[in-house]
Design a protein around this motif. Structure first.
Motif, PDB file in Angstrom:
ATOM      1  N   VAL A  32       0.836  -1.199   0.000  1.00  9.59           N
ATOM      2  CA  VAL A  32       0.000   0.000   0.000  1.00  9.59           C
ATOM      3  C   VAL A  32       0.873   1.251   0.000  1.00  9.59           C
ATOM      4  N   GLN A  33       1.949   1.231   0.821  1.00  8.92           N
ATOM      5  CA  GLN A  33       2.839   2.383   0.868  1.00  8.92           C
ATOM      6  C   GLN A  33       3.511   2.612  -0.496  1.00  8.92           C
ATOM      7  N   THR A  34       3.899   1.488  -1.132  1.00 11.23           N
ATOM      8  CA  THR A  34       4.502   1.614  -2.457  1.00 11.23           C
ATOM      9  C   THR A  34       3.499   2.174  -3.462  1.00 11.23           C
ATOM     10  N   ALA A  35       2.277   1.709  -3.397  1.00 11.75           N
ATOM     11  CA  ALA A  35       1.252   2.191  -4.314  1.00 11.75           C
ATOM     12  C   ALA A  35       0.943   3.649  -4.076  1.00 11.75           C
ATOM     13  N   GLU A  36       0.981   4.088  -2.855  1.00  7.07           N
ATOM     14  CA  GLU A  36       0.738   5.504  -2.556  1.00  7.07           C
ATOM     15  C   GLU A  36       1.849   6.368  -3.155  1.00  7.07           C
ATOM     16  N   ALA A  37       3.098   5.888  -2.991  1.00  3.47           N
ATOM     17  CA  ALA A  37       4.226   6.657  -3.547  1.00  3.47           C
ATOM     18  C   ALA A  37       4.139   6.699  -5.065  1.00  3.47           C
ATOM     19  N   ASN A  38       3.788   5.589  -5.679  1.00  2.00           N
ATOM     20  CA  ASN A  38       3.656   5.572  -7.139  1.00  2.00           C
ATOM     21  C   ASN A  38       2.540   6.496  -7.608  1.00  2.00           C
ATOM     22  N   LEU A  39       1.491   6.554  -6.830  1.00  5.61           N
ATOM     23  CA  LEU A  39       0.388   7.439  -7.204  1.00  5.61           C
ATOM     24  C   LEU A  39       0.815   8.904  -7.109  1.00  5.61           C
ATOM     25  N   ASP A  40       1.577   9.250  -6.065  1.00  4.73           N
ATOM     26  CA  ASP A  40       2.042  10.633  -5.942  1.00  4.73           C
ATOM     27  C   ASP A  40       2.934  11.010  -7.111  1.00  4.73           C
ATOM     28  N   ALA A  41       3.815  10.085  -7.486  1.00  6.22           N
ATOM     29  CA  ALA A  41       4.705  10.372  -8.617  1.00  6.22           C
ATOM     30  C   ALA A  41       3.916  10.512  -9.907  1.00  6.22           C
ATOM     31  N   ALA A  42       2.904   9.650 -10.081  1.00 11.64           N
ATOM     32  CA  ALA A  42       2.094   9.730 -11.300  1.00 11.64           C
ATOM     33  C   ALA A  42       1.308  11.025 -11.344  1.00 11.64           C
ATOM     34  N   LEU A  68       2.791  20.127 -30.936  1.00 15.37           N
ATOM     35  CA  LEU A  68       1.528  20.100 -30.178  1.00 15.37           C
ATOM     36  C   LEU A  68       1.041  18.662 -29.990  1.00 15.37           C
ATOM     37  N   ASP A  69       1.163  17.873 -31.033  1.00 12.97           N
ATOM     38  CA  ASP A  69       0.728  16.477 -30.937  1.00 12.97           C
ATOM     39  C   ASP A  69       1.572  15.711 -29.923  1.00 12.97           C
ATOM     40  N   ALA A  70       2.855  15.960 -29.878  1.00 11.92           N
ATOM     41  CA  ALA A  70       3.732  15.286 -28.923  1.00 11.92           C
ATOM     42  C   ALA A  70       3.371  15.677 -27.495  1.00 11.92           C
ATOM     43  N   ALA A  71       3.057  16.910 -27.266  1.00 11.38           N
ATOM     44  CA  ALA A  71       2.669  17.355 -25.920  1.00 11.38           C
ATOM     45  C   ALA A  71       1.349  16.733 -25.507  1.00 11.38           C
ATOM     46  N   THR A  72       0.430  16.652 -26.457  1.00  9.81           N
ATOM     47  CA  THR A  72      -0.866  16.036 -26.153  1.00  9.81           C
ATOM     48  C   THR A  72      -0.698  14.568 -25.788  1.00  9.81           C
ATOM     49  N   LEU A  73       0.143  13.860 -26.563  1.00  8.36           N
ATOM     50  CA  LEU A  73       0.377  12.441 -26.270  1.00  8.36           C
ATOM     51  C   LEU A  73       1.050  12.259 -24.916  1.00  8.36           C
ATOM     52  N   GLY A  74       2.004  13.131 -24.572  1.00 10.48           N
ATOM     53  CA  GLY A  74       2.675  13.026 -23.279  1.00 10.48           C
ATOM     54  C   GLY A  74       1.699  13.210 -22.127  1.00 10.48           C
ATOM     55  N   TYR A  75       0.774  14.147 -22.303  1.00 10.83           N
ATOM     56  CA  TYR A  75      -0.221  14.374 -21.245  1.00 10.83           C
ATOM     57  C   TYR A  75      -1.147  13.162 -21.089  1.00 10.83           C
ATOM     58  N   GLN A  76      -1.559  12.603 -22.219  1.00 13.35           N
ATOM     59  CA  GLN A  76      -2.443  11.423 -22.143  1.00 13.35           C
ATOM     60  C   GLN A  76      -1.747  10.250 -21.455  1.00 13.35           C
ATOM     61  N   GLN A  77      -0.474  10.044 -21.762  1.00  9.25           N
ATOM     62  CA  GLN A  77       0.257   8.962 -21.123  1.00  9.25           C
ATOM     63  C   GLN A  77       0.420   9.222 -19.622  1.00  9.25           C
ATOM     64  N   THR A 123      -1.582  10.973 -17.621  1.00 11.61           N
ATOM     65  CA  THR A 123      -2.861  10.770 -16.923  1.00 11.61           C
ATOM     66  C   THR A 123      -3.214   9.292 -16.837  1.00 11.61           C
ATOM     67  N   ALA A 124      -2.882   8.517 -17.880  1.00 12.11           N
ATOM     68  CA  ALA A 124      -3.139   7.076 -17.826  1.00 12.11           C
ATOM     69  C   ALA A 124      -2.304   6.425 -16.732  1.00 12.11           C
ATOM     70  N   SER A 125      -1.044   6.831 -16.611  1.00  8.67           N
ATOM     71  CA  SER A 125      -0.193   6.288 -15.547  1.00  8.67           C
ATOM     72  C   SER A 125      -0.729   6.672 -14.175  1.00  8.67           C
ATOM     73  N   ARG A 126      -1.244   7.886 -14.063  1.00 12.88           N
ATOM     74  CA  ARG A 126      -1.837   8.310 -12.783  1.00 12.88           C
ATOM     75  C   ARG A 126      -3.050   7.448 -12.424  1.00 12.88           C
ATOM     76  N   ASP A 127      -3.920   7.193 -13.406  1.00 11.03           N
ATOM     77  CA  ASP A 127      -5.110   6.371 -13.145  1.00 11.03           C
ATOM     78  C   ASP A 127      -4.719   4.937 -12.772  1.00 11.03           C
ATOM     79  N   ALA A 128      -3.693   4.390 -13.437  1.00 16.23           N
ATOM     80  CA  ALA A 128      -3.238   3.031 -13.125  1.00 16.23           C
ATOM     81  C   ALA A 128      -2.675   2.976 -11.714  1.00 16.23           C
ATOM     82  N   ALA A 129      -1.951   4.018 -11.321  1.00 13.86           N
ATOM     83  CA  ALA A 129      -1.396   4.048  -9.962  1.00 13.86           C
ATOM     84  C   ALA A 129      -2.513   4.128  -8.924  1.00 13.86           C
ATOM     85  N   PHE A 130      -3.547   4.872  -9.269  1.00 11.89           N
ATOM     86  CA  PHE A 130      -4.688   4.970  -8.342  1.00 11.89           C
ATOM     87  C   PHE A 130      -5.381   3.608  -8.190  1.00 11.89           C
ATOM     88  N   SER A 131      -5.557   2.877  -9.288  1.00  8.86           N
ATOM     89  CA  SER A 131      -6.181   1.550  -9.225  1.00  8.86           C
ATOM     90  C   SER A 131      -5.316   0.572  -8.439  1.00  8.86           C
TER      91      SER A 131
END
Length: 379
Positions: free
Chosen positions: A109-119, A147-156, A158-166
């Motif tokens: 749980v502690q590891t998952a919390e840290a990963n979520l903060d980083a994400a 612009l497309d590269a920045a958009t893709l970076g943001y999407q990736q 946010t996806a990593s953040r959602d995975a860390a939350f799960s």
């Protein structure tokens, strides 16, 4: 002195002959009349039709059990560090029954919390980058590719953040799974694992009989399983009290036999009664009605009159025989099976039917026990 001529002596001889002839004729007539007065009584061999079975009662014993029995185990593997209940304890929803060592899951749980903060930080940074790229593109200081590269970076990000939350939610659940809890009220009926034992996911640890409907489970051999059907009324008795009788109902009949015992499991539900406790020995009684039966008689007992099959039945009150029409079901190696025309207790002439006439006097054998066994009621 008188003298008799030859003619006189001859006349006397004729008279005496006529007298003796008349006497002989009278005696002969009396003898014939006496002979005619004696009735002919013919000894016969008979078979007695056995009484039909009035039915039988099937009796099986079983134990009272809960309709719902839960085998409880942990949803995650681990080492049991505490067991809080014993067999016979009552439990209610939410009660903690046992615990396993949750140290590793707490660290996860502690590891998952840290990963979520980083994400979250990465997603935040990617959001700033995307916003700046949009401004530069609007001012035509950057290309569409940037612009497309920045958009893709943001999407990736946010996806990593959602995975860390799960992942955090999953590890948090695993910590809660380290506690084995009851989800229904009931009684602990078995303990399969104890403190210090390492168990895997789903390994049975405790068994709980849920409160509510009770039932009796019995094992029925295949010869009688056809007499049990769903919703059939069954009388259930209990060894603890002969006066306790309940009206049960067949709830379930197994569709296949047990491979070891070759018996079928039948569950009989019981009405709610506080006197009935789990584990009590119960006796299940089921009434089985006798099927329509036919009588089997020897082939020699069957006769024919006007093209119809008959048998000769003895009237024991008058010791006379009478013809009776019968319906033949089929012929067997042992005789004839009669479907209609005979009743239990009838005495049927088993041999010599060609000598029988209506109201003929007959003599029954002194011992009919052996003859009675020749005709039996069969299904």
């Amino acid at each position: 002195m008188h003298s008799f001529s030859v003619f006189d002596r001859y006349s006397r001889f004729l008279a005496l002959a006529a007298l003796f002839g008349a006497i002989g004729a009278g005696a002969s007539a009396c003898t014939e009349a006496k002979t005619e007065a004696v009735e002919t009584i013919r000894p016969v061999k008979v078979v007695e039709i056995a009484s039909a079975d009035a039915g039988r009662e099937l009796v099986y014993s079983g134990a009272v059990r809960a309709r719902t029995e839960m085998s409880l185990g942990f949803r995650v593997p681990g080492k049991i560090i505490e067991r809080l209940v014993d067999v016979g304890d009552r439990v209610k929803p939410g009660d903690v029954l046992a615990r396993i060592d949750a140290t590793d899951y707490e660290l996860a749980v502690q590891t998952a919390e840290a990963n979520l903060d980083a994400a979250k930080k990465q997603a935040e940074t990617a959001g700033f980058t995307l916003k700046r790229a949009q401004q530069l593109f609007q001012r035509k200081f950057s290309s569409q590719a940037e612009l497309d590269a920045a958009t893709l970076g943001y999407q990736q990000a946010t996806a990593s953040r959602d995975a860390a939350f799960s992942a955090l939610r999953q590890t948090t659940n695993q910590v809660s799974y380290a506690q084995l809890k009851a989800d229904r009220s009931g009684i602990v009926t078995a303990v399969s694992a104890d403190r210090g034992q390492v168990v895997g996911t789903g390994t049975p640890v405790l068994a709980v009989a849920a409160d509510g409907e009770k039932e009796v489970q019995i094992a029925v051999p295949e010869t009688d399983i056809s007499h049990f059907r769903r919703d059939q009324a069954i009388e259930v008795g209990f060894w603890t009290d002969d006066r306790l009788r309940l009206d049960g109902k067949v709830r379930e009949v197994a569709g296949s036999a047990d491979p070891q015992s070759r018996t079928f499991s039948v569950r009989v539900s019981l009405p709610d009664d506080p006197r009935v406790l789990l584990g009590m020995t119960a006796t299940v009684r089921a009434k089985v009605e006798a099927a329509p039966r036919s009588a089997s008689v020897p082939l020699a007992a069957l006769a024919d009159r006007d093209g119809k099959p008959i048998v000769w039945v003895v009237d024991q009150r008058t010791a006379t025989v009478h013809a009776r029409d019968v319906a033949v079901a089929d012929f067997t190696p042992d005789g004839v099976r009669v479907a209609q025309g005979l009743q239990p207790g009838d005495l049927v002439v088993a041999a010599g039917t060609q000598f029988m006439t209506e109201n003929l006097k007959v003599k029954l054998p002194d011992d009919r026990s052996a003859a009675s066994a020749d005709a039996v009621a069969v299904r």
